[in-house]
Design a protein around this motif. Structure first.
Motif, short mmCIF file in Angstrom:
data_model
loop_
_atom_site.label_atom_id
_atom_site.label_comp_id
_atom_site.label_asym_id
_atom_site.label_seq_id
_atom_site.Cartn_x
_atom_site.Cartn_y
_atom_site.Cartn_z
N TYR A 1 37.95 -27.13 30.99
CA TYR A 1 37.57 -28.43 30.42
C TYR A 1 38.76 -29.37 30.24
O TYR A 1 38.60 -30.44 29.66
N GLN A 2 39.92 -28.94 30.75
CA GLN A 2 41.13 -29.76 30.70
C GLN A 2 41.43 -30.27 29.29
O GLN A 2 41.74 -31.45 29.08
N ILE A 3 41.33 -29.34 28.33
CA ILE A 3 41.68 -29.63 26.96
C ILE A 3 43.16 -29.31 26.77
O ILE A 3 43.58 -28.18 27.04
N PRO A 4 43.99 -30.23 26.32
CA PRO A 4 45.41 -29.92 26.11
C PRO A 4 45.58 -28.79 25.10
O PRO A 4 44.82 -28.68 24.13
N ALA A 5 46.58 -27.95 25.32
CA ALA A 5 46.85 -26.83 24.42
C ALA A 5 47.06 -27.30 22.98
O ALA A 5 46.73 -26.58 22.03
N GLN A 6 47.59 -28.51 22.81
CA GLN A 6 47.84 -29.05 21.48
C GLN A 6 46.54 -29.37 20.72
O GLN A 6 46.58 -29.66 19.52
N GLN A 7 45.41 -29.32 21.40
CA GLN A 7 44.11 -29.57 20.75
C GLN A 7 43.28 -28.29 20.62
O GLN A 7 42.08 -28.35 20.35
N ILE A 8 43.93 -27.14 20.77
CA ILE A 8 43.21 -25.86 20.75
C ILE A 8 43.81 -24.93 19.68
O ILE A 8 45.02 -24.91 19.47
N ALA B 1 45.64 -20.14 14.18
CA ALA B 1 46.82 -20.16 15.05
C ALA B 1 46.66 -21.23 16.12
O ALA B 1 45.59 -21.37 16.71
N SER B 2 47.74 -21.96 16.35
CA SER B 2 47.73 -23.00 17.37
C SER B 2 49.18 -23.38 17.69
O SER B 2 50.04 -23.31 16.80
N PRO B 3 49.46 -23.79 18.93
CA PRO B 3 50.80 -24.33 19.22
C PRO B 3 51.06 -25.63 18.47
O PRO B 3 52.20 -26.06 18.32
N ASN B 4 49.97 -26.25 17.98
CA ASN B 4 50.05 -27.47 17.19
C ASN B 4 49.84 -27.09 15.72
O ASN B 4 48.71 -26.93 15.26
N LEU B 5 50.94 -26.94 14.97
CA LEU B 5 50.83 -26.49 13.59
C LEU B 5 50.08 -27.48 12.71
O LEU B 5 49.43 -27.08 11.74
N GLN B 6 50.13 -28.75 13.03
CA GLN B 6 49.38 -29.73 12.25
C GLN B 6 47.89 -29.49 12.41
O GLN B 6 47.13 -29.53 11.44
N LEU B 7 47.46 -29.24 13.64
CA LEU B 7 46.05 -28.92 13.88
C LEU B 7 45.66 -27.66 13.13
O LEU B 7 44.60 -27.60 12.48
#
Length: 328
Positions: free
Chosen positions: A124-131, A154-160
């Motif tokens: 679905y071409q969702i960026p890793a920063q949104q997962i 857990a996420s590569p985007n800690l804010q998320l």
């Protein structure tokens, strides 16, 4: 805040209950129109965690996935990994565009041997920063009873991760955030394999002493796997890793342990699946991990044991003796 939850099972129901404690509007997609009508009229899921009250002011059930995804910020996937591709077959990347996707699935996509997050990102071409993923030692049955539980996002985007952790935090759930998406996700897959293997050996007569040795060896096996697949500094004694392993390996609510126990007592795979009427993610994960690690030089005796028993129909007692000889 609008959140779409995809899935109608016990864990999806538990997540609905947790999120309903906060100031959110939940759009809940489930496959069965009969179940949707039942929830609308009687405000509970008749098939799973039926004691949980579904608040109509906060939760609206849907059978149309596209409608359920419209105007939402977060999407939570709570469908067994083996059925996720079928559940999402009616949507395209445009339906998930701009949304933050959280996987509550502790399994792998059998067709591609992929983590759920990798498959979502690619398909679905969702960026890793949104997962992100939901992890931790938390059985749906105890959420229904409001037993205090702990979840890690857990996420590569800690804010998320922190944002969704805040949405899940409530009077009976504590939450935290972690940046190790792959380590957490692979550890969650592996602990289901371990719980299944623990169930098999218990069904074959392995006692508490043996189970303790199994789990200790399993933690080492998990470390070897995640270190070779997703190398980084991590503390595997944290609840997102070790805690999740312990509760899945020992709890009466663990469907993977229950499934394995039935195999150890002589059930066929099909008979065990039919009697449980629930999905044991570990069954599919065994084959995914076994095939994925063929190209790596990593020692996985517990995974190999489960694979030989489940997919090669190897004699149970012989494989049990082989496993005993490999554990320390």
């Amino acid at each position: 805040m609008k959140i779409t939850i995809i899935g109608g099972g016990s864990w999806a129901t538990a997540i609905v209950k947790i999120l309903s404690e906060g100031n959110v509007h939940i759009k809940w997609w489930m496959r069965s129109s009969e179940d949707v009508e039942h929830i609308k009229k009687l405000h509970h899921n008749k098939n799973y965690l039926s004691s949980v009250e579904i608040h109509p002011s906060k939760v609206k059930p849907y059978t149309n996935l596209k409608e359920a995804l419209r105007d939402t910020e977060w999407v939570v996937l709570a469908v067994p990994a083996a059925f996720l591709t079928d559940a999402l077959k009616t949507i395209t990347k445009t339906h998930l565009q701009g949304k933050k996707v959280i996987s509550a699935i502790k399994g792998m996509i059998p067709e591609t041997n992929q983590l759920v997050t990798d498959w979502i990102e690619e398909t679905y071409q969702i960026p890793a920063q949104q997962i992100g993923v939901i992890a931790g030692p938390c059985h749906a049955e105890e959420v229904a009873l409001e037993k205090h539980s702990y979840l890690t996002i857990a996420s590569p985007n800690l804010q998320l991760a922190n944002d969704f952790a805040a949405l899940l935090r409530c009077r009976f759930v504590s939450t935290s955030a972690l940046g190790d998406l792959y380590g957490v996700e692979y550890a969650a897959v592996m602990k289901n394999i371990v719980a299944l293997a623990c169930g098999i050996t218990h069904g074959l007569g392995g006692g508490d002493n043996f189970q303790a040795v199994m789990v200790a060896n399993a933690m080492q096996e998990i470390r070897r796997v995640v270190d070779v697949i997703a190398p980084m500094e991590r503390d595997l004694s944290a609840s997102a890793y070790l805690g999740d392993l312990l509760v899945t390996a020992y709890s009466q609510f663990s469907r993977n342990r229950t499934f394995g126990n039935m195999i150890g007592r002589g059930y066929s795979v099909k008979a065990a699946q039919l009697e449980m009427n629930m999905v044991a993610e570990g069954y599919y994960a065994v084959k995914c991990i076994y095939e994925m690690l063929k190209g790596y030089k990593v020692d996985i005796p517990i995974t190999n044991f489960a694979y030989e028993v489940l997919y090669e129909q190897a004699p149970l007692k012989r494989e049990f003796e082989n496993l005993k000889a490999k554990l320390k």
